[in-house]
Design an enzyme around this catalytic site. Structure first.
Site, PDB file in Angstrom:
ATOM      1  N   CYS B  88       0.823  -1.214   0.000  1.00 31.28           N
ATOM      2  CA  CYS B  88       0.000   0.000   0.000  1.00 31.28           C
ATOM      3  C   CYS B  88       0.855   1.262   0.000  1.00 31.28           C
ATOM      4  O   CYS B  88       0.333   2.362  -0.131  1.00 31.28           O
ATOM      5  CB  CYS B  88      -0.945   0.004   1.190  1.00 31.28           C
ATOM      6  SG  CYS B  88      -1.279  -1.631   1.833  1.00 31.28           S
ATOM      7  N   HIS B 337      -9.211   3.907  -1.448  1.00 38.50           N
ATOM      8  CA  HIS B 337      -7.842   3.408  -1.283  1.00 38.50           C
ATOM      9  C   HIS B 337      -7.446   2.458  -2.413  1.00 38.50           C
ATOM     10  O   HIS B 337      -7.350   1.264  -2.226  1.00 38.50           O
ATOM     11  CB  HIS B 337      -7.743   2.704   0.084  1.00 38.50           C
ATOM     12  CG  HIS B 337      -6.378   2.215   0.440  1.00 38.50           C
ATOM     13  ND1 HIS B 337      -5.212   2.784  -0.039  1.00 38.50           N
ATOM     14  CD2 HIS B 337      -5.976   1.186   1.240  1.00 38.50           C
ATOM     15  CE1 HIS B 337      -4.164   2.123   0.462  1.00 38.50           C
ATOM     16  NE2 HIS B 337      -4.601   1.157   1.223  1.00 38.50           N
TER      17      HIS B 337
END
Lengths: 132, 390
Positions: B88, B337
């Protein structure tokens, strides 16, 4: 999951809590490390079988299961500090009400999961409250 | 080392973009950012692209080359394109690579982009791809999920510091409120603490509204030497610091379960490089993949004492207009996200704010902004400090 060799390589660690210890600095490693993070190249790594007793550092009750664990939800996942020092991530089986931060636990041999109806069945270590 | 400036920014819409492919959204971001920077393709020296898991999400690797090709940078221009991966934190690392390329003098004009197309697979498959950011062998085999790992951080934080479920919920409430003001956000609906607490439990104490969603989206920036930035834009935004740190891949091996030492160390390096302190920072985009992650982040970055992150949030200190506005974009929670894009999107938000272009989200008089991007449960952290003045 679904890789027989990958699982097989770690059978000793998964079934019997076999880890390692560095003779140079005295630190224990579980999951096993073949390279000491403290002494690095001057370390002396030896195999070590853990007693399997420890206590719960933190935990959660997982409702939305990981892939392959759907049949087990809700299940308790915990970080456990073994008495020799290292921490590991494992399921704790038994009454969720009895599981708290600080609860003493011991290791047991259990089924971890399976690859579908015809795939490999994975066995390994889970933990139970020490008095059970 | 040369000073570096950001001269262009672009976000695509974030959300479940079922009618658009990975290459569609990255091309939109790449073309849009060249427009914003007023740069032609011929002037670009290199492209860095953050992407976590194209192989799992869209069955495509070699994405650097794919994107250069479809952005028209390959066939005639043959511009080098490099994919960067740190789960991420892939986007944040792509920006860092671009900055280092320019600062070193190796390149002049560099594009840093990030993208993830996550909705071509089902939720289970997407969650499984994301789980590869943790230790598959020793966390995943035990049945760990990402919400599960962060839930264990939350459980201990609550036990140790008295943080409450309501305080966690306040993070989501604030970020949805900010998201409602952001045109590209995945979620523009405001929610209440009660909504969060009544939403389904994913991993105790985290409800579904404590978790960031699965998102498609792409973001891009153009970086250039500060000396020539004014040729392209009246409002270059300067890089004051880029810093990165690692920690153990598994949560159980950390020094302290409730502290991300990678964040602490990267922050220490960033503040020292920028010669600034937390008090100097006017706003920050933090990695709120879960509500507890924002609380830990503001503590570990020095905006709240350890253990006080929940109270600081509850008191409104992190809201727009508060002492230190956090996640004016809506954060990962409400803006969305798309894992490879997040680190770039955070920088786009800070640039937009420092330019004074954030509209209803504008933090008045912002001079210094920070981005904080995390990989996995904290094995990678990357921090940037941006400034309006050189």
């Amino acid at each position: 999951m679904s890789s027989v060799p990958r699982f097989w390589r770690n059978l000793g660690s998964r079934y019997n809590l076999e880890g390692t210890r560095c003779d140079e600095c005295g630190n224990y490693f579980y999951p096993p490390r073949n390279f000491c993070v403290n002494c690095r190249r001057s370390g002396q790594i030896e195999p070590y079988k853990f007693k399997g007793t420890g206590e719960i550092v933190t935990y959660t009750l997982i409702h939305t299961a990981a892939e392959g664990f759907e049949g087990q939800a809700p299940y308790t996942l915990a970080i456990i500090k073994l008495d020799e020092g290292p921490r590991l991530t494992s399921q704790v089986v038994g009454d969720p009400e009895k599981i708290q931060i600080g609860t003493r636990v011991r290791s047991v041999f259990r089924k971890l999961g399976e690859d579908g109806e015809r795939g490999m069945i994975y066995y390994g270590t889970k933990f139970v409250p020490a008095e059970e | 080392m040369r000073d570096v400036a950001i001269i262009g920014v672009k976000n695509t819409k974030f959300g479940e973009l079922w009618d658009r492919s990975l290459r569609d959204i990255i091309v939109e971001a790449a073309i849009g950012v060249l427009d914003d920077a007023d740069v032609s393709g011929k002037e670009i020296d290199a492209l860095y692209l953050g992407n976590m898991s194209g192989g799992r999400f869209v069955d495509q690797e070699h994405i650097g080359a794919l994107i250069a090709d479809y952005s028209g940078l390959s066939k005639n221009l043959h511009i080098p394109a490099t994919r960067v991966e740190a789960a991420c934190a892939s986007g944040g690392l792509a920006l860092r690579q671009a900055i280092m390329a320019v600062a070193s003098g190796y390149s002049n004009i560099v594009v840093a982009a990030g993208a993830e197309k996550m909705t071509d697979v089902g939720t289970e498959e997407a969650s499984s791809a994301l789980a590869a950011a943790a230790d598959r062998e020793w966390e995943g085999m035990a049945g760990a999920t990402f919400p599960g790992l962060y839930a264990m951080i939350a459980k201990l934080h609550m036990h140790r510091y008295g943080t409450t479920s309501e305080q966690l919920a306040e993070v989501a409430v604030k970020n949805h409120k900010n998201g409602s003001l952001n045109p590209i956000a995945q979620y523009k609906n405001e929610i209440s603490v009660d909504d969060v607490l009544k939403s389904i439990m994913v991993a105790d104490p985290l409800h579904i509204f404590d978790c960031s969603p699965i998102t498609d989206g792409a973001s891009a920036l153009v970086v250039a030497p500060a000396d020539i930035a004014h040729k392209y834009t009246d409002t270059p935004i300067y890089i004051k610091a880029t810093a990165q740190a690692s920690d153990t891949i598994a949560l159980h091996d950390r020094r302290d379960i409730t502290t991300l030492d990678s964040t602490v160390m990267a922050a220490k390096r960033a503040y020292s490089m920028a010669k600034l302190t937390p008090e100097d920072i006017d706003l920050v985009e933090v990695h709120d993949c879960f509500t507890i992650a924002e609380i830990c982040a503001i503590e570990d970055l020095g905006f709240a004492e350890k253990g006080k992150g929940g109270i600081v949030t509850e008191n409104g200190e992190t809201a727009i207009g508060g002492r230190i506005p956090v996640n004016t974009s809506g954060g990962l929670k409400a803006c969305g996200h798309p894992v490879g894009a997040t680190g770039i999107k955070q920088a786009v938000e800070i640039v937009t704010q420092l330019r004074g272009d954030a509209g209803k989200r504008q933090v008045a008089g912002a001079e210094y902004g920070m981005t904080h991007n995390v990989g996995g449960s904290g094995a990678t952290a990357v921090i940037h400090i941006l400034s309006r003045e050189r």
